[in-house]
Scaffold this motif. Structure first.
Motif, PDB file in Angstrom:
ATOM      1  N   PHE A  41      70.003 -38.279 -52.299  1.00 31.98           N
ATOM      2  CA  PHE A  41      70.935 -39.298 -51.817  1.00 31.98           C
ATOM      3  C   PHE A  41      72.232 -38.671 -51.323  1.00 31.98           C
ATOM      4  CE2 PHE A  41      68.352 -41.477 -55.045  1.00 31.98           C
ATOM      5  CZ  PHE A  41      67.821 -42.488 -54.251  1.00 31.98           C
ATOM      6  N   VAL A  42      72.795 -39.323 -50.307  1.00 28.11           N
ATOM      7  CA  VAL A  42      74.089 -38.911 -49.774  1.00 28.11           C
ATOM      8  C   VAL A  42      74.940 -40.172 -49.672  1.00 28.11           C
ATOM      9  CG1 VAL A  42      75.256 -38.159 -47.673  1.00 28.11           C
ATOM     10  CG2 VAL A  42      73.280 -36.902 -48.484  1.00 28.11           C
ATOM     11  N   LEU A  43      76.221 -40.073 -50.026  1.00 23.72           N
ATOM     12  CA  LEU A  43      77.114 -41.232 -49.941  1.00 23.72           C
ATOM     13  C   LEU A  43      77.861 -41.221 -48.612  1.00 23.72           C
ATOM     14  CD1 LEU A  43      78.674 -41.253 -53.517  1.00 23.72           C
ATOM     15  CD2 LEU A  43      76.889 -42.740 -52.627  1.00 23.72           C
ATOM     16  N   GLN A  44      78.080 -42.395 -48.065  1.00 22.13           N
ATOM     17  CA  GLN A  44      78.768 -42.513 -46.769  1.00 22.13           C
ATOM     18  C   GLN A  44      79.346 -43.921 -46.686  1.00 22.13           C
ATOM     19  OE1 GLN A  44      79.132 -40.663 -43.670  1.00 22.13           O
ATOM     20  NE2 GLN A  44      80.339 -42.497 -43.252  1.00 22.13           N
ATOM     21  N   ASP A  45      80.616 -44.039 -46.234  1.00 23.05           N
ATOM     22  CA  ASP A  45      81.191 -45.374 -46.056  1.00 23.05           C
ATOM     23  C   ASP A  45      80.309 -46.205 -45.133  1.00 23.05           C
ATOM     24  OD1 ASP A  45      83.352 -45.197 -47.685  1.00 23.05           O
ATOM     25  OD2 ASP A  45      84.694 -44.421 -46.135  1.00 23.05           O
ATOM     26  N   PHE A  46      80.292 -47.520 -45.387  1.00 22.45           N
ATOM     27  CA  PHE A  46      79.351 -48.373 -44.672  1.00 22.45           C
ATOM     28  C   PHE A  46      79.539 -48.287 -43.155  1.00 22.45           C
ATOM     29  CE2 PHE A  46      77.467 -52.275 -43.089  1.00 22.45           C
ATOM     30  CZ  PHE A  46      76.290 -52.324 -43.799  1.00 22.45           C
ATOM     31  N   ASP A  47      80.806 -48.290 -42.697  1.00 21.20           N
ATOM     32  CA  ASP A  47      81.017 -48.331 -41.238  1.00 21.20           C
ATOM     33  C   ASP A  47      80.558 -47.056 -40.544  1.00 21.20           C
ATOM     34  OD1 ASP A  47      82.996 -46.674 -42.110  1.00 21.20           O
ATOM     35  OD2 ASP A  47      84.665 -47.860 -41.352  1.00 21.20           O
TER      36      ASP A  47
END
Lengths: 243, 239, 283
Positions: free
Chosen positions: C74-80
């Motif tokens: 998994f990688v985290l990224q802001d929704f926009d």
């Protein structure tokens, strides 16, 4: 590869954020300058009861990221609504715009304090001695001698600080303000064309900062007339034939 | 919220965020340090190009400095985050690699900070070079020193000495800029504080804690830098 | 000019020294996948105290990857930034409570939906909208029924400030219907608009019902409630699916099969009740 129509459209949208960006920068820079002048003079004056809290303020705001300061002011203090309401301050803290102004002002105020303090220290002591010898009061020395010289010395550094503030306003996009960076993010999420949009936004900031640099440069030029080399006398029309 | 609640929340125990915050602070520190190091290389190359390069190299160096000092760091980071992989992928294709080449978030962060820091460091080095007394170089040349020896013995040591205060400022700038890398999803100190604030609804405690940790890193490294500065000035006469 | 090339070479080498990870697969059968998620949208996807992503979609992804016998991370990224980041290859799959809509389908592909969950408002319990007693689920494709209800809600939300997450269909919906009567504020995450609702800077927030329910279960939201009808379809498209790059057709087919199997054997129902407290299994 490069879609000029899209870039033009992006520019048109992004330009709409420029007034807010400039408003944030101008307001916080001028309020911050007022804080910086007062704090720097208090440090220069050197009363211990004054210097200790000012040092703490300057260290705290220069030692932490502006992003943390903005979040802290907005979300952190927002947690204390009942207390702020009791103090009658909630009307101020309710608005993201004023929270942004508060955080930016305190930030630039801290940096400005250091810049002006440094400049006050660099004023040649002979100037002050001369003023004292003329019988100037302490306040008059400040007003006529110390501050004018110090402000001129501080100008290049202060110009950099103003540019940092123009750049710093981009962080207020995080607390719902629709300035240039925020609009850029909107555009990216609508069109999924991040690179073009961010290049356009970068060009807008570059243009704003170019103007700031030029204004500071011209003020600096006007204030340093006495430091420039005297006009070349040989070039003047020679009179009397003695060359 | 009482003091013991706060201790549970920010302490090292189960459900406490203490360990996570400290680990994130370590990520922040290594991010800033690596970014600063990349910036030192870029800054050095840039200042060389500007002072000793041909006209085109000097021009490119000036453009690099102007752009990255004039554009908000947040935009630079966004641009690199989204543009960086696309660029690398294109380069990869050129050399026959297939598919995407992804840069890990930490790598992107280091590259972004390095590019920003490089622009500032170039200016610091240039200022330091210009502060070297012309006479020292003339004297060295008069002794018959070669260009390499001159650089190694006279120019670079003095640049470093004059540059220390400026580099100290750039370091503080990079340290604080590293907070912006949080937008790429890398869990450094700022991101960890945001996550904590969002999921526990205690923003005040988390942002205050993050601020204190930044302050601690800034203050401890700051005093190291001042020490280095004093050390470098031994043997310099004032007045 | 020679110096310029040297300069360029040094810059390129410095950048190339940054470690990069080439994917373990190209166009044939994928053996691994990196999944991008937001990590701030409880209980769909959020992070635990260590910053590790957890939630309904993480458990589902782990289950799906087990079925497909591929390695997932998994990688985290802001929704926009999710779709732009997918396109430039930061990850291979989006699982972030993202609706399958026509506009998004123009740029990326979606798997079949793995969840359908209505969206609605949360407001203070003593506000006009909460007292109006509007309930049920409305199909936005059916303008004849929804039109009058939305008009009624417009009157109830007049002059209010509504918080919505940026770059979402929720934002599009609120803009389309309430921009003329209410002030709309855009937030990077739902957690941030939750904080502002609790702080009293917002009168209403608009998000998926399940995530609103999770927020309102917290003690500081005891004075707030979900209000008005839940909305589905229309701008919210065909439910929630996983986003995949258009060219990765093999991966898309594998995900579709795995989701189909997870729906059929009740895994999605089980995970959904466990995390979301209601069954969001698509028909």
């Amino acid at each position: 590869m490069i879609d000029l129509d899209f870039m033009a459209e992006a520019f048109r949208r992004l330009i709409q954020g420029v007034p807010l960006t400039l408003e944030l920068a101008a307001l916080s820079v001028s309020l911050g300058l007022a804080i910086a002048l007062v704090c720097a003079m208090a440090l220069h004056y050197g009363h211990r009861g004054l210097t200790w809290p000012i040092r703490a303020y300057v260290t705290a705001f220069r030692g932490t990221p502006l992003l943390v300061q903005i979040f802290f002011t907005y979300y952190g203090l927002g947690q204390f609504r009942p207390e702020l309401q009791a103090l009658g301050l909630w009307g101020f803290f309710r608005e993201p715009f004023w929270c942004a102004i508060l955080a930016l002002t305190l930030n630039t105020g801290a940096y400005g304090t250091e810049i002006i303090r440094g400049a006050l220290q660099s004023v040649p002591y002979g100037q002050i001695e001369a003023a004292r010898a003329c019988g100037m009061t302490r306040w008059l020395v400040y007003r006529r001698i110390l501050l004018p010289i110090a402000l001129r010395l501080a100008l290049p550094s202060y110009g950099n600080e103003i540019i940092l503030m123009v750049k710093g306003t981009s962080l207020t996009s995080i607390i719902t303000l629709l300035e240039v960076t925020s609009i850029a993010q909107q555009l990216t999420s609508e069109t999924f064309r991040a690179i073009e949009v961010f290049v356009c936004a970068g060009a807008i900031y570059l243009a704003m900062n170019f103007v700031v640099t030029r204004i500071i440069g011209s003020i600096e030029y006007r204030l340093s007339a006495h430091l420039r080399a005297a006009p070349d006398l040989v070039a003047l029309p020679a009179g009397g034939g003695s060359a | 919220m009482t003091a013991s609640d706060l201790l549970d929340l920010l302490g090292p125990g189960a459900g406490g965020w203490g360990v996570a915050l400290l680990r994130a602070a370590l990520v922040t520190f290594s991010l800033a340090l690596s970014g600063f190091a990349v910036g030192a290389v870029l800054g050095g190359v840039t200042v060389f190009a500007r002072l000793a390069g041909g006209r085109a190299a000097a021009y490119a160096a000036r453009a690099y400095i102007t752009v990255f000092r004039g554009v908000p760091d947040l935009l630079t980071i966004y641009l690199l985050y989204f543009g960086g992989s696309a660029g690398l992928t294109a380069i990869g294709r050129f050399f026959g690699a297939q598919g995407f080449i992804g840069v890990p978030a930490f790598g992107t962060g280091v590259a972004a900070l390095g590019i920003i820091a490089g622009a500032y460091q170039a200016e610091v080095y240039r200022g330091a070079y210009l502060a070297i007394q012309r006479g020292e170089i003339d004297a060295a040349l008069a002794f018959g020193m070669q260009r390499g020896t001159l650089l190694r013995r006279i120019v670079v040591p003095q640049i470093l000495r004059h540059a220390i205060p400026g580099l100290g400022n750039v370091w503080q700038l990079v340290l604080k800029d590293s907070a912006l890398i949080s937008v790429t999803g890398l869990v450094e100190l700022m991101r960890e504080a945001e996550l904590g604030a969002g999921s526990t609804h205690e923003p005040f405690a988390f942002y205050a804690c993050a601020a204190l940790l930044y302050l601690a890193i800034a203050a401890s490294t700051g005093s190291l830098i001042r020490r280095a500065e004093r050390h470098s000035l031994r043997g310099v006469r004032f007045g | 000019m020679n110096r310029l090339t040297q300069f360029a070479a040094v810059v390129a080498l410095t950048l190339a020294a940054v470690p990069f990870v080439p994917r373990g697969w190209a166009d044939d059968k994928p053996t691994s996948a990196v999944i991008g998620t937001e990590g701030a949208y409880a209980p769909w996807n959020f992070t635990d105290a260590g910053g590790k992503p957890v939630g309904f979609e993480m458990d589902l992804a782990t289950d799906l990857c087990g079925r497909m016998k591929i390695k997932c991370s998994f990688v985290l990224q802001d929704f926009d930034g999710l779709i732009p980041a997918l396109q430039v290859g930061k990850f291979d799959v989006i699982m972030a409570a993202m609706f399958i809509t026509d506009k998004r389908l123009e740029v990326i592909n979606f798997t079949r939906p793995y969840a359908i969950d209505p969206s609605g408002f949360a407001v203070a319990k003593d506000s006009p909208l909460a007292k109006a007693g509007l309930t049920g689920t409305l199909d936005l494709g059916d303008a004849a029924t929804t039109g009058p209800v939305i008009d009624k809600m417009k009157a109830l939300l007049k002059g209010k400030t509504i918080g919505v997450q940026a770059a979402t269909k929720h934002l599009d919906f609120v803009k389309q219907n309430f921009a003329d009567v209410a002030t709309i504020r855009e937030y990077k995450t739902t957690q941030e608009h939750d904080l502002d609702l609790a702080a009293g800077r917002l009168d209403a927030i608009f998000a998926q019902r399940t995530t609103l329910a999770a927020t309102l279960a917290k003690p500081e939201f005891s004075a707030y409630a979900v209000a008005g009808p839940g909305f589905v379809k229309g701008v919210f498209g065909r439910g929630t699916g996983a986003g995949i790059r258009k060219k990765d057709e093999a991966l898309l087919a594998m995900f579709n099969d795995a989701i189909g199997a997870a729906i059929a054997d009740g895994t999605i129902k089980k995970l959904s009740i466990q995390w979301l407290k209601s069954d969001v299994t698509p028909p």
